[in-house]
Design a protein around this motif. Structure first.
Motif, PDB file in Angstrom:
ATOM      1  N   ALA A 107       0.866  -1.193   0.000  1.00 53.34           N
ATOM      2  CA  ALA A 107       0.000   0.000   0.000  1.00 53.34           C
ATOM      3  C   ALA A 107       0.903   1.245   0.000  1.00 53.34           C
ATOM      4  N   VAL A 108       1.585   1.439  -1.114  1.00 50.94           N
ATOM      5  CA  VAL A 108       2.656   2.447  -1.176  1.00 50.94           C
ATOM      6  C   VAL A 108       2.097   3.869  -1.099  1.00 50.94           C
ATOM      7  N   GLY A 109       0.996   4.127  -1.767  1.00 53.55           N
ATOM      8  CA  GLY A 109       0.409   5.479  -1.744  1.00 53.55           C
ATOM      9  C   GLY A 109       0.022   5.868  -0.326  1.00 53.55           C
ATOM     10  N   GLU A 110      -0.628   4.947   0.381  1.00 53.32           N
ATOM     11  CA  GLU A 110      -1.055   5.207   1.761  1.00 53.32           C
ATOM     12  C   GLU A 110       0.169   5.409   2.657  1.00 53.32           C
ATOM     13  N   ALA A 111       1.196   4.590   2.435  1.00 56.19           N
ATOM     14  CA  ALA A 111       2.414   4.703   3.250  1.00 56.19           C
ATOM     15  C   ALA A 111       3.097   6.049   2.997  1.00 56.19           C
ATOM     16  N   ASP A 112       3.158   6.458   1.745  1.00 55.64           N
ATOM     17  CA  ASP A 112       3.799   7.747   1.417  1.00 55.64           C
ATOM     18  C   ASP A 112       3.058   8.905   2.075  1.00 55.64           C
ATOM     19  N   ALA A 113       1.719   8.854   2.030  1.00 58.38           N
ATOM     20  CA  ALA A 113       0.929   9.943   2.630  1.00 58.38           C
ATOM     21  C   ALA A 113       1.138   9.982   4.144  1.00 58.38           C
ATOM     22  N   LEU A 114       1.191   8.817   4.748  1.00 64.01           N
ATOM     23  CA  LEU A 114       1.374   8.745   6.207  1.00 64.01           C
ATOM     24  C   LEU A 114       2.755   9.281   6.592  1.00 64.01           C
TER      25      LEU A 114
END
Ligand code: 9YW
Length: 435
Positions: A386-393
């Motif tokens: 879940a790279v997008g979610e991880a980047d946002a976090l």
């Protein structure tokens, strides 16, 4: 400069300052005022960040803690700095001494008798990876491996109090989330000691509205004193509070996988560690997964059954590599859904259900967002793609850490600082995210 770049530029020097100021020469205090000793899972998180400043210092941090390991393998949750006045923190070192005067701690070391979540093998592996040659050459890995293995053995052999293959905690301080609403029902059975029988020190440094209540403390003291008076024995059925927590067990599984890698680096056999991780993973799914909630819940071993409260600890099994894809997907939906609101109503995951009856955006583990939980979640999201979610976090954590003065925790909605400032693991883990 974009806000993300500005945050990055502020985090690195700010985090370095906090970690330098909180370093004592052999370990790092979580906070100079509120927490003036060494804490177990704090040190693991701190070493994960401080490895970017000095690998030797990160090694020292972990080895100072491991030197306080008890003869039964447990790593105590506090190692006391005996130069600090005893009244500076409650409970002080004398509190934990049983009537014999002896704990299982090595001579000359003063510790508590309870434990905290096992993040240590993961931390040792990450410190090792920061400079593998130095870590093998200095003997760091070879010295820490047997201690970490004994620690995990203590947990799996002595703390399977529910008999189903998971580790149980016997005090709300053990899972590190002291006043989580998950403990309300099991704690209600505990008879609090009267408030005049102990003197809290935390309120000298923190706002009462951000901290646990006196009633909570009365129960914490009762449980700790009973454990001490029972000689710190871990017998099934002998503890008023016995809970299987998904965060503690997920961290043990992630650390058991780390131990397998450490074993391989030392030429030892990794397979027993992988097998233990697989057994724990099966037990976690079997005993704590709640399909209706789409979350792992805590099990009340004394009262029986799952505790119907939604805590961020239930998302931490995202750190488990062998989690079935359907479970991962359900956890991702829960994280973004109305109860945790990640990426929808909030940028950092709250410690507790935004819709829960006990939700309080300021009070400790009853709602505020904590940086260690968010760091762990970021890692879990990345692990499962879940790279997008991880980047946002990651971006949010950097921004909020810098803006909050490295707060201990923040209001998940307003992102305003709560608790103490210049908090070590906030600095360490955001440094780790920044570099
Ligand atoms: C306390 C040190 C510790 C953390 C715990 C956190 C808090 C001690 O501080 O407990 O006095 O309340 O709940 O997770 O390790 O930072």
């Amino acid at each position: 400069m974009t806000s993300a770049r500005r945050a990055l530029a502020q985090v690195v020097p700010g985090a370095r300052r906090v970690l330098d100021e909180n370093w004592t020469g052999s370990s790092t205090v979580p906070s100079r005022g509120l927490y003036p000793h060494q804490w177990s899972w704090d040190s693991a998180f701190i070493a994960i960040g401080s490895r970017h400043l000095s690998v030797r210092r990160a090694q020292r941090e972990l080895e100072t803690l491991l030197t306080a390991q008890w003869d039964d393998g447990r790593i105590p949750h506090i190692v006391y700095n005996q130069a600090v006045p005893p009244g500076a923190y409650f409970p002080g070192p004398d509190f934990w001494r049983p009537s014999t005067g002896h704990t299982g701690a090595p001579p000359g070391v003063a510790t508590s008798g309870i434990v905290q979540p096992p993040v240590h093998a993961l931390a040792c592996l990450l410190v090792h990876r920061a400079d593998p040659r130095a870590s093998v050459g200095s003997g760091f890995l070879a010295r820490t491996y047997p201690r970490l293995a004994a620690w995990h053995r203590y947990l799996t052999d002595r703390r399977d109090l529910g008999g189903g293959g998971l580790v149980a905690v016997v005090h709300p301080w053990e899972p590190g989330m002291d006043n989580s609403p998950c403990w309300d029902a099991p704690l209600a059975r505990v008879d609090p000691v009267p408030p005049e029988t102990f003197q809290r020190a935390d309120l000298d440094h923190g706002a009462a509205t951000d901290r646990p209540t006196d009633l909570d403390y009365g129960r914490y003291v009762r449980l700790a004193a009973d454990y001490r008076d029972g000689g710190y024995e871990d017998r099934p059925g002998s503890h008023a509070f016995t809970v299987e927590d998904p965060g503690v067990n997920a961290l043990l599984i992630a650390s058991e996988h780390a131990l397998a890698e450490i074993a391989s680096s030392l030429g030892a056999d990794p397979r027993p560690h992988r097998a233990r991780a697989a057994r724990l993973t099966a037990a976690l799914l079997d005993r704590l997964w709640d399909p209706a909630a789409g979350l792992f819940l805590c099990r009340d071993v004394v009262g029986g059954g799952l505790i119907p409260e939604l805590s961020a600890a239930g998302l931490l099994p995202l750190l488990v590599p062998e989690l079935p894809r359907a479970t991962v997907d359900a956890l991702l939906r829960t994280a973004a859904g109305e109860h945790f609101g990640l990426g929808t109503s909030v940028r950092l995951v709250p410690s507790y259900d935004l819709r829960g009856a006990a939700f309080d955006p300021s009070r400790y583990w009853r709602g505020p967002a904590w940086f260690n939980v968010n760091w762990l979640l970021e890692r879990g999201l990345r692990l499962h793609g879940a790279v997008g979610e991880a980047d946002a976090l990651r971006a949010a954590a950097l921004e909020v850490a810098a803006a909050s003065g490295f707060a201990e925790y923040v209001d998940p909605y307003t992102e305003e600082a709560r608790g103490t400032r210049d908090f070590s693991w906030t600095a360490a883990l955001t440094l780790d995210l920044a570099v």
